[in-house]
Design a protein around this motif. Sequence first.
Motif, PDB file in Angstrom:
ATOM      1  N   HIS A  35       5.133  19.027  -1.697  1.00 20.85           N
ATOM      2  CA  HIS A  35       5.316  17.665  -2.185  1.00 20.85           C
ATOM      3  C   HIS A  35       6.221  16.850  -1.261  1.00 20.85           C
ATOM      4  CE1 HIS A  35       3.510  18.887  -6.068  1.00 20.85           C
ATOM      5  NE2 HIS A  35       3.262  17.595  -6.179  1.00 20.85           N
ATOM      6  N   ARG A  36       7.141  17.489  -0.569  1.00 24.62           N
ATOM      7  CA  ARG A  36       7.993  16.732   0.349  1.00 24.62           C
ATOM      8  C   ARG A  36       7.151  16.093   1.460  1.00 24.62           C
ATOM      9  NH1 ARG A  36      13.286  16.297   1.338  1.00 24.62           N
ATOM     10  NH2 ARG A  36      13.952  15.750   3.449  1.00 24.62           N
ATOM     11  N   THR A  37       6.253  16.882   2.024  1.00 25.33           N
ATOM     12  CA  THR A  37       5.376  16.346   3.066  1.00 25.33           C
ATOM     13  C   THR A  37       4.405  15.331   2.488  1.00 25.33           C
ATOM     14  OG1 THR A  37       5.534  18.453   4.239  1.00 25.33           O
ATOM     15  CG2 THR A  37       3.763  16.983   4.892  1.00 25.33           C
ATOM     16  N   LEU A  38       3.895  15.602   1.285  1.00 20.01           N
ATOM     17  CA  LEU A  38       2.971  14.670   0.634  1.00 20.01           C
ATOM     18  C   LEU A  38       3.637  13.319   0.396  1.00 20.01           C
ATOM     19  CD1 LEU A  38       0.194  14.256  -0.802  1.00 20.01           C
ATOM     20  CD2 LEU A  38       1.312  15.008  -2.901  1.00 20.01           C
ATOM     21  N   LEU A  39       4.888  13.347  -0.041  1.00 21.41           N
ATOM     22  CA  LEU A  39       5.596  12.101  -0.327  1.00 21.41           C
ATOM     23  C   LEU A  39       5.976  11.353   0.949  1.00 21.41           C
ATOM     24  CD1 LEU A  39       7.897  13.363  -3.223  1.00 21.41           C
ATOM     25  CD2 LEU A  39       5.907  11.874  -3.432  1.00 21.41           C
ATOM     26  N   LEU A  40       6.021  12.045   2.069  1.00 24.76           N
ATOM     27  CA  LEU A  40       6.275  11.382   3.351  1.00 24.76           C
ATOM     28  C   LEU A  40       5.009  10.770   3.939  1.00 24.76           C
ATOM     29  CD1 LEU A  40       8.715  13.884   5.125  1.00 24.76           C
ATOM     30  CD2 LEU A  40       9.223  11.518   4.498  1.00 24.76           C
ATOM     31  N   LEU A  41       3.893  11.489   3.824  1.00 17.08           N
ATOM     32  CA  LEU A  41       2.659  11.048   4.474  1.00 17.08           C
ATOM     33  C   LEU A  41       1.842  10.079   3.620  1.00 17.08           C
ATOM     34  CD1 LEU A  41       1.393  14.366   6.142  1.00 17.08           C
ATOM     35  CD2 LEU A  41       2.801  12.547   7.123  1.00 17.08           C
ATOM     36  N   SER A  42       1.893  10.223   2.303  1.00 16.69           N
ATOM     37  CA  SER A  42       1.074   9.367   1.438  1.00 16.69           C
ATOM     38  C   SER A  42       1.391   7.881   1.603  1.00 16.69           C
ATOM     39  CB  SER A  42       1.238   9.782  -0.030  1.00 16.69           C
ATOM     40  OG  SER A  42       0.655  11.041  -0.267  1.00 16.69           O
ATOM     41  N   PRO A  43       2.676   7.464   1.665  1.00 20.12           N
ATOM     42  CA  PRO A  43       2.925   6.034   1.880  1.00 20.12           C
ATOM     43  C   PRO A  43       2.353   5.506   3.195  1.00 20.12           C
ATOM     44  CG  PRO A  43       4.895   7.107   1.048  1.00 20.12           C
ATOM     45  CD  PRO A  43       3.918   8.191   1.358  1.00 20.12           C
ATOM     46  N   LEU A  44       2.375   6.327   4.247  1.00 24.84           N
ATOM     47  CA  LEU A  44       1.790   5.895   5.511  1.00 24.84           C
ATOM     48  C   LEU A  44       0.283   5.704   5.369  1.00 24.84           C
ATOM     49  CD1 LEU A  44       3.714   8.227   7.991  1.00 24.84           C
ATOM     50  CD2 LEU A  44       4.129   5.800   7.559  1.00 24.84           C
ATOM     51  N   ALA A  45      -0.368   6.648   4.691  1.00 26.51           N
ATOM     52  CA  ALA A  45      -1.816   6.528   4.476  1.00 26.51           C
ATOM     53  C   ALA A  45      -2.140   5.337   3.583  1.00 26.51           C
ATOM     54  CB  ALA A  45      -2.359   7.822   3.862  1.00 26.51           C
ATOM     55  N   GLY A  46      -1.357   5.141   2.524  1.00 30.88           N
ATOM     56  CA  GLY A  46      -1.596   4.000   1.640  1.00 30.88           C
ATOM     57  C   GLY A  46      -1.381   2.664   2.332  1.00 30.88           C
ATOM     58  N   GLY A  47      -0.336   2.599   3.171  1.00 30.87           N
ATOM     59  CA  GLY A  47      -0.112   1.371   3.923  1.00 30.87           C
ATOM     60  C   GLY A  47      -1.271   1.051   4.846  1.00 30.87           C
ATOM     61  N   MET A  48      -1.791   2.079   5.528  1.00 30.83           N
ATOM     62  CA  MET A  48      -2.940   1.867   6.404  1.00 30.83           C
ATOM     63  C   MET A  48      -4.163   1.409   5.613  1.00 30.83           C
ATOM     64  SD  MET A  48      -2.942   4.847   9.300  1.00 30.83           S
ATOM     65  CE  MET A  48      -4.522   4.234   9.879  1.00 30.83           C
ATOM     66  N   LEU A  49      -4.395   2.014   4.449  1.00 28.47           N
ATOM     67  CA  LEU A  49      -5.572   1.662   3.650  1.00 28.47           C
ATOM     68  C   LEU A  49      -5.538   0.197   3.218  1.00 28.47           C
ATOM     69  CD1 LEU A  49      -6.075   4.746   1.296  1.00 28.47           C
ATOM     70  CD2 LEU A  49      -7.667   3.909   3.021  1.00 28.47           C
ATOM     71  N   LEU A  50      -4.401  -0.221   2.665  1.00 24.73           N
ATOM     72  CA  LEU A  50      -4.339  -1.587   2.161  1.00 24.73           C
ATOM     73  C   LEU A  50      -4.322  -2.609   3.301  1.00 24.73           C
ATOM     74  CD1 LEU A  50      -4.301  -3.430  -0.197  1.00 24.73           C
ATOM     75  CD2 LEU A  50      -1.831  -3.108  -0.426  1.00 24.73           C
ATOM     76  N   GLY A 109       0.815  -1.209   0.000  1.00 22.62           N
ATOM     77  CA  GLY A 109       0.000   0.000   0.000  1.00 22.62           C
ATOM     78  C   GLY A 109       0.850   1.260   0.000  1.00 22.62           C
ATOM     79  N   ALA A 110       1.956   1.238   0.747  1.00 23.52           N
ATOM     80  CA  ALA A 110       2.856   2.390   0.766  1.00 23.52           C
ATOM     81  C   ALA A 110       3.478   2.620  -0.608  1.00 23.52           C
ATOM     82  CB  ALA A 110       3.938   2.181   1.823  1.00 23.52           C
ATOM     83  N   LEU A 111       3.879   1.550  -1.280  1.00 20.44           N
ATOM     84  CA  LEU A 111       4.457   1.684  -2.619  1.00 20.44           C
ATOM     85  C   LEU A 111       3.451   2.264  -3.606  1.00 20.44           C
ATOM     86  CD1 LEU A 111       6.423  -1.683  -2.875  1.00 20.44           C
ATOM     87  CD2 LEU A 111       7.428   0.591  -3.094  1.00 20.44           C
ATOM     88  N   LEU A 112       2.216   1.756  -3.578  1.00 17.29           N
ATOM     89  CA  LEU A 112       1.201   2.262  -4.499  1.00 17.29           C
ATOM     90  C   LEU A 112       0.857   3.727  -4.211  1.00 17.29           C
ATOM     91  CD1 LEU A 112      -1.174  -0.842  -4.655  1.00 17.29           C
ATOM     92  CD2 LEU A 112       0.342  -0.010  -6.458  1.00 17.29           C
ATOM     93  N   ALA A 113       0.788   4.085  -2.930  1.00 14.83           N
ATOM     94  CA  ALA A 113       0.480   5.469  -2.578  1.00 14.83           C
ATOM     95  C   ALA A 113       1.606   6.402  -2.992  1.00 14.83           C
ATOM     96  CB  ALA A 113       0.228   5.571  -1.075  1.00 14.83           C
ATOM     97  N   LEU A 114       2.848   5.975  -2.799  1.00 17.09           N
ATOM     98  CA  LEU A 114       3.980   6.793  -3.241  1.00 17.09           C
ATOM     99  C   LEU A 114       3.957   6.967  -4.754  1.00 17.09           C
ATOM    100  CD1 LEU A 114       6.686   8.212  -2.635  1.00 17.09           C
ATOM    101  CD2 LEU A 114       7.798   5.983  -2.897  1.00 17.09           C
ATOM    102  N   ALA A 115       3.688   5.877  -5.473  1.00 18.40           N
ATOM    103  CA  ALA A 115       3.601   5.962  -6.933  1.00 18.40           C
ATOM    104  C   ALA A 115       2.455   6.884  -7.358  1.00 18.40           C
ATOM    105  CB  ALA A 115       3.410   4.569  -7.521  1.00 18.40           C
ATOM    106  N   GLY A 116       1.328   6.828  -6.643  1.00 19.15           N
ATOM    107  CA  GLY A 116       0.212   7.705  -6.976  1.00 19.15           C
ATOM    108  C   GLY A 116       0.544   9.172  -6.746  1.00 19.15           C
TER     109      GLY A 116
END
Length: 330
Positions: A271-286, A60-67
């Motif tokens: 974008h720096r903050t977005l790229l840090l937080l998005s993988p955490l959110a994606g990992g939680m989602l998946l 999930g973190a990988l997909l969120a980072l890619a998104g």
Amino acid sequence: MTARHRLWLVALLLGSAALLALGLAIGSTGWSPWLNADPTMSMILWDIRAPRSLGAWTAGALLALAGAVAQGLFRNPLADPYLLGCSAGASLGVAMLLFAMGLSPAATALALRVGMTGAAFVGAVGAVLLTLVLARGVEQTLRLLLAGVVVGVVLGSGSALLTLMNPDIMRAMQAFMLGSTGYVGWSAVQIMAAALLLCMLVALGCSRTLDALSLGEATARSLGVRLPLVRLLLIAVLALATGAAVAQCGLVAFVGLVAPHLVRSCGAITHRTLLLLSPLAGGMLLLAADIGARWVIAPQELPVGIITALLGGSYLLYLMHRRNVRGGVR
């Protein structure tokens, strides 16, 4: 990073830890305590549930980072990790592998040596390379998008044709298309964790360029940004992150699209903050979807892609409704 974003970071870390603990405790057999003297249950916890839960979070973190990278690179909030044909390429790779296994003993031996994860990864990366060839490089964003659509359609047709020619592979293809974390082991977790670390480092190094690119390509060039090099690096991140996740877990929908939107809901963000937080959110989602997939119809299991599609689609519908209401108020 502002104080509000730090609170989000802490909340996402705590939420991830809580879900990982829940993932250890919930399986197809129901609720199981962590500390169990039964050696069989201990093996289930640490050899099956632990790598599966960590693998779901990492994918999930990988997909969120890619998104997040795709949305910043193409300056489109609806961009997702599969935009450049990754999903169609991965599907074709798996379909070719399964089709080859019925041709001859030599083809079967080669297919078993490559494996579904290897075939999916090669197919996903190959699709991105084909997109780059058709787009004649990375200079034109619109050409990249159009090439990605064409590659996705053509390769998707190829996998459908192989499935039609050999209906016996349909069940395995369906499992891959709907996504599953049930076969993730410790080796897969290590591969995805290494890919996540590498992609995070490269993406964070390009974060200021993404901020400049959000103001327009002309503005970014006037600030001295080397757009072709940065685009090439970000597309490499997009391909590696998506390919690693898809190879291990199949095609999981909506995580890469929804996770950056969830992070942006906390307000203006770089974008720096977005790229840090998005993988955490994606990992939680998946991971939350994976726990739900185990629990909803236990002892049977739902494909995790169905859960993420329901959650992601519902959230996007909510966003559309909220924006429509705000527009009506104005």
